[in-house]
Design a protein around this motif. Structure first.
Motif, PDB file in Angstrom:
ATOM      1  N   TYR A  96      -4.283   6.284   0.299  1.00  0.00           N
ATOM      2  CA  TYR A  96      -3.854   5.095   0.247  1.00  0.00           C
ATOM      3  C   TYR A  96      -3.881   4.481  -1.103  1.00  0.00           C
ATOM      4  CZ  TYR A  96      -3.638   5.772   5.289  1.00  0.00           C
ATOM      5  OH  TYR A  96      -3.672   6.370   6.539  1.00  0.00           O
TER       6      TYR A  96
ATOM      7  N   ILE B  62       0.845  -1.129  -0.008  1.00  0.00           N
ATOM      8  CA  ILE B  62      -0.201   0.021   0.014  1.00  0.00           C
ATOM      9  C   ILE B  62       0.917   1.195   0.060  1.00  0.00           C
ATOM     10  CG2 ILE B  62      -1.836   1.316   1.318  1.00  0.00           C
ATOM     11  CD1 ILE B  62      -2.661  -1.365   2.772  1.00  0.00           C
ATOM     12  N   ARG B  63       0.847   2.056  -0.954  1.00  0.00           N
ATOM     13  CA  ARG B  63       1.571   3.330  -1.081  1.00  0.00           C
ATOM     14  C   ARG B  63       0.736   4.438  -0.474  1.00  0.00           C
ATOM     15  NH1 ARG B  63       6.450   2.990  -3.817  1.00  0.00           N
ATOM     16  NH2 ARG B  63       6.700   0.756  -4.440  1.00  0.00           N
ATOM     17  N   VAL B  64       1.229   5.268   0.061  1.00  0.00           N
ATOM     18  CA  VAL B  64       0.807   6.459   0.874  1.00  0.00           C
ATOM     19  C   VAL B  64       1.227   7.542   0.008  1.00  0.00           C
ATOM     20  CG1 VAL B  64       0.154   7.727   2.703  1.00  0.00           C
ATOM     21  CG2 VAL B  64       0.995   5.318   3.102  1.00  0.00           C
TER      22      VAL B  64
ATOM     23  N   VAL C 228      -0.277   5.363  10.386  1.00  0.00           N
ATOM     24  CA  VAL C 228      -1.478   4.497   9.979  1.00  0.00           C
ATOM     25  C   VAL C 228      -2.071   3.990  11.138  1.00  0.00           C
ATOM     26  CG1 VAL C 228      -0.507   2.617   9.718  1.00  0.00           C
ATOM     27  CG2 VAL C 228      -2.443   2.879   8.128  1.00  0.00           C
TER      28      VAL C 228
ATOM     29  N   ARG D 183       5.333   5.074   2.665  1.00  0.00           N
ATOM     30  CA  ARG D 183       4.843   6.259   2.573  1.00  0.00           C
ATOM     31  C   ARG D 183       5.678   7.148   1.593  1.00  0.00           C
ATOM     32  NH1 ARG D 183       6.265  10.222   7.567  1.00  0.00           N
ATOM     33  NH2 ARG D 183       5.598  12.068   6.562  1.00  0.00           N
TER      34      ARG D 183
ATOM     35  N   LEU E   9       5.131   5.549  10.112  1.00  0.00           N
ATOM     36  CA  LEU E   9       5.505   5.405   8.937  1.00  0.00           C
ATOM     37  C   LEU E   9       6.447   6.249   8.508  1.00  0.00           C
ATOM     38  CD1 LEU E   9       1.860   4.751   7.093  1.00  0.00           C
ATOM     39  CD2 LEU E   9       3.408   3.152   8.062  1.00  0.00           C
TER      40      LEU E   9
ATOM     41  N   PHE F 229       3.213  -1.011   3.908  1.00  0.00           N
ATOM     42  CA  PHE F 229       2.962   0.391   3.727  1.00  0.00           C
ATOM     43  C   PHE F 229       4.344   1.140   3.374  1.00  0.00           C
ATOM     44  CE2 PHE F 229      -0.837  -0.465   6.512  1.00  0.00           C
ATOM     45  CZ  PHE F 229      -1.846   0.236   6.029  1.00  0.00           C
TER      46      PHE F 229
END
Ligand SMILES: [Cu+2]
Length: 119
Positions: free
Chosen positions: A45, A38-40, A74, A64, A85, A62
């Motif tokens: 997201y 999951i890219r922030v 998160v 970031r 993160l 994750f």
């Protein structure tokens, strides 16, 4: 003057819509044991909808890429998870949702939002 008010309202509506009523459309279904990345970035997201199975563990990785303070943590309120993160550094969260349901993940203030859908 009236026009300014209307523009102001439109802007407020847009911001509220973006942050609070944003609902992810496309999802990623995680096979048991799978790692979902999951890219922030840019206030969201990506992906923001993860599907998992009850009783089966999944790992969420994750990453970031977003420098804003909002992206610095998160939080999974229903699961009691809160994780720092660091920018540009992958953080893997191992989650075993015991019960089916909809679990949110979000920034500390709930502006960035994602959903972990457990079936
Ligand atoms: Cu925030």
């Amino acid at each position: 003057m009236m026009l300014v008010n209307i523009l102001g309202l439109a802007l407020i509506g847009f911001i509220i819509g973006w942050f609070w009523m944003y609902r992810p459309a496309a999802g990623v279904a995680a096979a048991p044991g799978q790692v979902v990345e999951i890219r922030v970035r840019d206030g969201v997201y990506d992906p923001a909808l993860i599907e998992a199975r009850a009783g089966k563990g999944i790992s969420l990785r994750f990453i970031r890429e977003d420098e804003t303070a909002c992206a610095s943590q998160v939080v999974f309120p229903e699961l009691g998870i809160q994780k720092e993160l660091p920018l540009g550094k992958a953080v893997v969260l191992r989650i075993v949702p015991e019960q089916a349901g909809t679990y949110t993940f979000q920034c500390q203030m709930g502006m960035y939002r994602g959903v972990l859908q457990v079936k």
